[in-house]
Design a protein around this motif. Structure first.
Motif, PDB file in Angstrom:
ATOM      1  N   ARG A 224      55.863 -30.086  42.948  1.00 59.73           N
ATOM      2  CA  ARG A 224      56.225 -28.668  42.892  1.00 59.73           C
ATOM      3  C   ARG A 224      55.237 -27.894  42.016  1.00 59.73           C
ATOM      4  NH1 ARG A 224      62.814 -29.110  42.007  1.00 59.73           N
ATOM      5  NH2 ARG A 224      63.379 -29.351  44.222  1.00 59.73           N
ATOM      6  N   GLU A 225      54.914 -28.460  40.880  1.00 61.21           N
ATOM      7  CA  GLU A 225      53.949 -27.819  39.985  1.00 61.21           C
ATOM      8  C   GLU A 225      52.580 -27.696  40.639  1.00 61.21           C
ATOM      9  OE1 GLU A 225      56.147 -29.661  36.020  1.00 61.21           O
ATOM     10  OE2 GLU A 225      54.505 -30.721  37.000  1.00 61.21           O
ATOM     11  N   THR A 226      52.170 -28.743  41.315  1.00 59.41           N
ATOM     12  CA  THR A 226      50.858 -28.736  41.967  1.00 59.41           C
ATOM     13  C   THR A 226      50.772 -27.646  43.018  1.00 59.41           C
ATOM     14  OG1 THR A 226      50.545 -31.104  41.576  1.00 59.41           O
ATOM     15  CG2 THR A 226      49.258 -30.107  43.363  1.00 59.41           C
ATOM     16  N   MET A 227      51.788 -27.529  43.842  1.00 58.29           N
ATOM     17  CA  MET A 227      51.757 -26.538  44.922  1.00 58.29           C
ATOM     18  C   MET A 227      51.782 -25.111  44.391  1.00 58.29           C
ATOM     19  SD  MET A 227      53.983 -28.359  47.980  1.00 58.29           S
ATOM     20  CE  MET A 227      55.369 -28.864  46.947  1.00 58.29           C
ATOM     21  N   LEU A 228      52.562 -24.872  43.328  1.00 56.08           N
ATOM     22  CA  LEU A 228      52.586 -23.536  42.746  1.00 56.08           C
ATOM     23  C   LEU A 228      51.231 -23.202  42.117  1.00 56.08           C
ATOM     24  CD1 LEU A 228      54.047 -20.947  41.909  1.00 56.08           C
ATOM     25  CD2 LEU A 228      54.782 -22.141  39.830  1.00 56.08           C
ATOM     26  N   LEU A 229      50.680 -24.123  41.339  1.00 55.02           N
ATOM     27  CA  LEU A 229      49.375 -23.875  40.718  1.00 55.02           C
ATOM     28  C   LEU A 229      48.305 -23.626  41.768  1.00 55.02           C
ATOM     29  CD1 LEU A 229      49.267 -26.484  37.804  1.00 55.02           C
ATOM     30  CD2 LEU A 229      49.617 -24.008  37.639  1.00 55.02           C
ATOM     31  N   ASP A 230      48.346 -24.375  42.848  1.00 62.76           N
ATOM     32  CA  ASP A 230      47.344 -24.194  43.903  1.00 62.76           C
ATOM     33  C   ASP A 230      47.407 -22.787  44.484  1.00 62.76           C
ATOM     34  OD1 ASP A 230      45.359 -24.957  45.843  1.00 62.76           O
ATOM     35  OD2 ASP A 230      46.982 -25.195  47.307  1.00 62.76           O
ATOM     36  N   ARG A 231      48.610 -22.292  44.714  1.00 61.54           N
ATOM     37  CA  ARG A 231      48.758 -20.941  45.260  1.00 61.54           C
ATOM     38  C   ARG A 231      48.231 -19.901  44.272  1.00 61.54           C
ATOM     39  NH1 ARG A 231      48.413 -17.424  49.029  1.00 61.54           N
ATOM     40  NH2 ARG A 231      50.302 -16.495  49.896  1.00 61.54           N
ATOM     41  N   LEU A 232      48.575 -20.060  43.001  1.00 62.05           N
ATOM     42  CA  LEU A 232      48.141 -19.101  41.992  1.00 62.05           C
ATOM     43  C   LEU A 232      46.630 -19.124  41.794  1.00 62.05           C
ATOM     44  CD1 LEU A 232      50.905 -19.749  39.301  1.00 62.05           C
ATOM     45  CD2 LEU A 232      50.722 -17.755  40.797  1.00 62.05           C
ATOM     46  N   VAL A 233      46.074 -20.314  41.675  1.00 61.39           N
ATOM     47  CA  VAL A 233      44.649 -20.439  41.391  1.00 61.39           C
ATOM     48  C   VAL A 233      43.810 -20.015  42.590  1.00 61.39           C
ATOM     49  CG1 VAL A 233      42.806 -22.077  40.841  1.00 61.39           C
ATOM     50  CG2 VAL A 233      44.990 -22.208  39.628  1.00 61.39           C
ATOM     51  N   SER A 234      44.175 -20.447  43.776  1.00 59.13           N
ATOM     52  CA  SER A 234      43.377 -20.103  44.961  1.00 59.13           C
ATOM     53  C   SER A 234      43.383 -18.597  45.205  1.00 59.13           C
ATOM     54  CB  SER A 234      43.890 -20.853  46.202  1.00 59.13           C
ATOM     55  OG  SER A 234      45.218 -20.475  46.519  1.00 59.13           O
ATOM     56  N   THR A 235      44.509 -17.943  44.963  1.00 59.89           N
ATOM     57  CA  THR A 235      44.564 -16.485  45.120  1.00 59.89           C
ATOM     58  C   THR A 235      43.639 -15.806  44.120  1.00 59.89           C
ATOM     59  OG1 THR A 235      46.842 -16.556  45.949  1.00 59.89           O
ATOM     60  CG2 THR A 235      46.069 -14.464  45.036  1.00 59.89           C
ATOM     61  N   ALA A 236      43.635 -16.280  42.880  1.00 61.07           N
ATOM     62  CA  ALA A 236      42.762 -15.687  41.862  1.00 61.07           C
ATOM     63  C   ALA A 236      41.292 -15.802  42.261  1.00 61.07           C
ATOM     64  CB  ALA A 236      43.010 -16.352  40.513  1.00 61.07           C
ATOM     65  N   TYR A 237      40.894 -16.926  42.817  1.00 61.53           N
ATOM     66  CA  TYR A 237      39.505 -17.062  43.268  1.00 61.53           C
ATOM     67  C   TYR A 237      39.216 -16.172  44.471  1.00 61.53           C
ATOM     68  CZ  TYR A 237      38.049 -20.812  40.166  1.00 61.53           C
ATOM     69  OH  TYR A 237      37.688 -21.522  39.052  1.00 61.53           O
ATOM     70  N   ASP A 238      40.195 -16.015  45.355  1.00 65.35           N
ATOM     71  CA  ASP A 238      39.992 -15.181  46.540  1.00 65.35           C
ATOM     72  C   ASP A 238      39.655 -13.740  46.163  1.00 65.35           C
ATOM     73  OD1 ASP A 238      40.464 -17.284  48.244  1.00 65.35           O
ATOM     74  OD2 ASP A 238      42.553 -16.740  48.681  1.00 65.35           O
ATOM     75  N   VAL A 239      40.179 -13.276  45.038  1.00 67.15           N
ATOM     76  CA  VAL A 239      40.003 -11.863  44.657  1.00 67.15           C
ATOM     77  C   VAL A 239      39.220 -11.706  43.354  1.00 67.15           C
ATOM     78  CG1 VAL A 239      42.086 -11.161  45.888  1.00 67.15           C
ATOM     79  CG2 VAL A 239      42.245 -11.780  43.459  1.00 67.15           C
ATOM     80  N   MET A 240      38.517 -12.729  42.945  1.00 64.06           N
ATOM     81  CA  MET A 240      37.840 -12.700  41.644  1.00 64.06           C
ATOM     82  C   MET A 240      36.807 -11.584  41.541  1.00 64.06           C
ATOM     83  SD  MET A 240      36.263 -15.978  39.593  1.00 64.06           S
ATOM     84  CE  MET A 240      37.879 -16.726  39.352  1.00 64.06           C
ATOM     85  N   ASP A 241      36.255 -11.163  42.655  1.00 63.45           N
ATOM     86  CA  ASP A 241      35.246 -10.091  42.637  1.00 63.45           C
ATOM     87  C   ASP A 241      35.866  -8.696  42.585  1.00 63.45           C
ATOM     88  OD1 ASP A 241      36.337 -10.321  45.179  1.00 63.45           O
ATOM     89  OD2 ASP A 241      34.474  -9.774  46.197  1.00 63.45           O
ATOM     90  N   ASP A 242      37.196  -8.614  42.546  1.00 68.60           N
ATOM     91  CA  ASP A 242      37.921  -7.342  42.463  1.00 68.60           C
ATOM     92  C   ASP A 242      38.812  -7.418  41.228  1.00 68.60           C
ATOM     93  OD1 ASP A 242      39.896  -5.317  42.741  1.00 68.60           O
ATOM     94  OD2 ASP A 242      39.647  -5.282  44.919  1.00 68.60           O
TER      95      ASP A 242
END
Length: 486
Positions: free
Chosen positions: A379-397
């Motif tokens: 559960r922790e892994t899946m939540l962290l993955d969603r949070l971290v991947s989203t942050a990288y997707d928008v890191m240039d904004d």
């Protein structure tokens, strides 16, 4: 005493039949081995390397500190309590290098221009994790800390097979039989029988390799790689900002932080230690080069710095992410440090590792459910993955990236508040709250949709039930002084 001889001095007859074999002697393996030995179990750690040694994964958090204090209290290990805050660490363990961490700081640099902002918070974010220096979190200089914790484990009676690797493992009745091999230049081989085998080997993921576990990293959205090293002589970023007329001291000195310099689609961390050493690393998505030229403020900061280990230089990784089921077989368990690498972005590694130590100790000593441990971990892994991947997707904004960070802070603070009340969450970062997980998933989609110009209002409303810290309040100009703990 030489570490390898220390193991042999225990006598192989004594070590042939033991309760627990721990693969790895980093901080998580050493703390777990020590806890088990303090309860009367016979324990050995196996590690092909010697201490002290270079390691990253250095930035603690309020969640990590709370679990460390709880381990120290529950098992009578007072030094773990001392290591849980900056002030007590300096008072009791000034010989162990560490850094003061008041929170998280972020600075978005424009390509080809020095860092600047027309108003506070335009390109910067500071989020406090403690109200004052004395109870601040810490950066762990792992060469010192891991060595110390390994020594404490051996003092407790844990045997250390330093210089040995696990060549093979097989089940034999209610025991595991481990064949250990010495260094390449040594023909020495040893046999060890243990009822339990715990993998604390980090990226080696020894049990997964030896027992043929499947890496599930292909299910993770986060895909990053990194380069890192240690430097002397990195100048103060807070002083650099001050010289440019920018305030980087409220609500805390931005150097006393897990400092993030956002460089387009990647970011550079800087963690400063008392010794004057600075841990520096750069992480970006796989497929993008591990280089950061064209950012004048970063280039100016790094110009006077010199490598701590010039013969080694920068270390580079392939894709960071790996993800294994932590239950490899009956009585063969991986700690989170071995079963998962996510990403350094939110400094989650130490907390996850210590939660694993606490849970696995409960499995071995108190017959807690191994399946529950695996469920929490996933559960922790899946939540962290969603949070971290989203942050990288928008890191240039930067505004979108800030919103993505607020989701992590909302989950972390909710978890901290539960720990403060004496609760034991079944999963960290509020990953055991299905409503929060669903809200986070919806909010990530809002942030990632570049055509959605109402995402800030929508995200603020979405996280409102868990937002006790006033996150996403435009009036604070990205300066958050709230802390849930300490």
């Amino acid at each position: 005493m030489d570490e390898r001889n220390e193991f042999e001095s225990k006598g192989m007859a004594a070590m042939n039949e033991i309760d627990v074999a721990v693969i790895g002697s980093g901080f998580s393996g050493s703390i777990l081995a020590r806890v088990l030995a303090s309860k009367g179990m016979t324990v050995a750690m196996i590690d092909p390397q010697m201490h002290p040694r270079f390691a990253i994964g250095e930035s603690s958090t309020p969640i990590a500190d709370a679990i460390l204090r709880r381990l120290g209290t529950r098992y009578g290990l007072k030094d773990l309590i001392s290591l849980s805050t900056w002030g007590s660490w300096q008072w009791d363990h000034a010989d162990l290098d560490c850094g003061r961490k008041r929170g998280f700081s972020y600075f978005a640099h424009p390509k080809g221009q020095p860092f600047s902002e027309s108003h506070i918070g335009e390109r910067s974010l500071l989020a406090a994790a403690s109200p004052e220096d004395d109870v601040a979190d810490t950066h762990w200089f792992r060469a010192d800390v891991d060595h110390y914790l390994c020594q404490q484990a051996t003092t407790e009676g844990v045997a250390l097979a330093a210089g040995f690797s696990v060549a093979s493992i097989e089940s034999s009745g209610d025991q595991w039989v481990l064949q250990l091999s010495g260094p390449d230049d040594s023909p020495k081989q040893l046999t060890m029988r243990a009822r339990w085998v715990i993998d604390a080997s980090g990226q080696s993921a020894a049990l997964a390799r030896l027992l043929g576990a499947r890496d599930m990293a292909d299910r993770l959205q986060t895909q990053t790689h990194s380069t890192f090293t240690h430097f002397h002589g990195v100048p103060s970023w807070q002083e650099t900002l001050q010289a440019s007329g920018i305030d980087g001291s409220e609500p805390f000195n931005c150097d006393d932080a897990a400092q993030h310099h956002l460089l387009g689609n990647g970011w550079m961390w800087m963690l400063r230690f008392v010794s004057g050493i600075t841990s520096v690393g750069y992480t970006t998505t796989v497929g993008r080069p591990l280089e950061w030229s064209g950012y004048p403020s970063i280039e100016a900061m790094m110009k006077p710095a010199w490598l701590v280990r010039p013969g080694v230089g920068w270390q580079q990784t392939d894709r960071l992410q790996r993800w294994f089921d932590p239950i490899c077989a009956e009585r063969a368990i991986m700690l989170p440090t071995a079963a998962l690498t996510m990403d350094p972005l939110h400094s989650t590694g130490i907390a996850h590792a210590l939660a694993g130590v606490e849970r696995v100790a409960g499995i071995i000593l108190d017959d807690h459910s191994a399946n529950d441990y695996a469920t929490s971990f996933h559960r922790e892994t899946m939540l962290l993955d969603r949070l971290v991947s989203t942050a990288y997707d928008v890191m240039d904004d930067f505004p979108r990236f800030t919103a993505a960070c607020m989701l992590y802070f909302a989950g972390a603070i909710a978890c901290e508040e539960r720990l403060q009340k004496g609760e034991t969450p079944t999963a960290l970062w509020n990953a055991d709250d299905p409503l929060f997980v669903a809200a986070t998933d919806n909010a990530c989609a809002m942030i990632a949709d570049r055509s959605n110009d109402k995402y800030e209002t929508q995200v603020r409303e979405t996280i409102a039930p868990w937002n006790t810290a006033g996150l996403m309040d435009p009036a604070v100009n990205n300066r958050y002084a709230y802390t849930a703990t300490k």
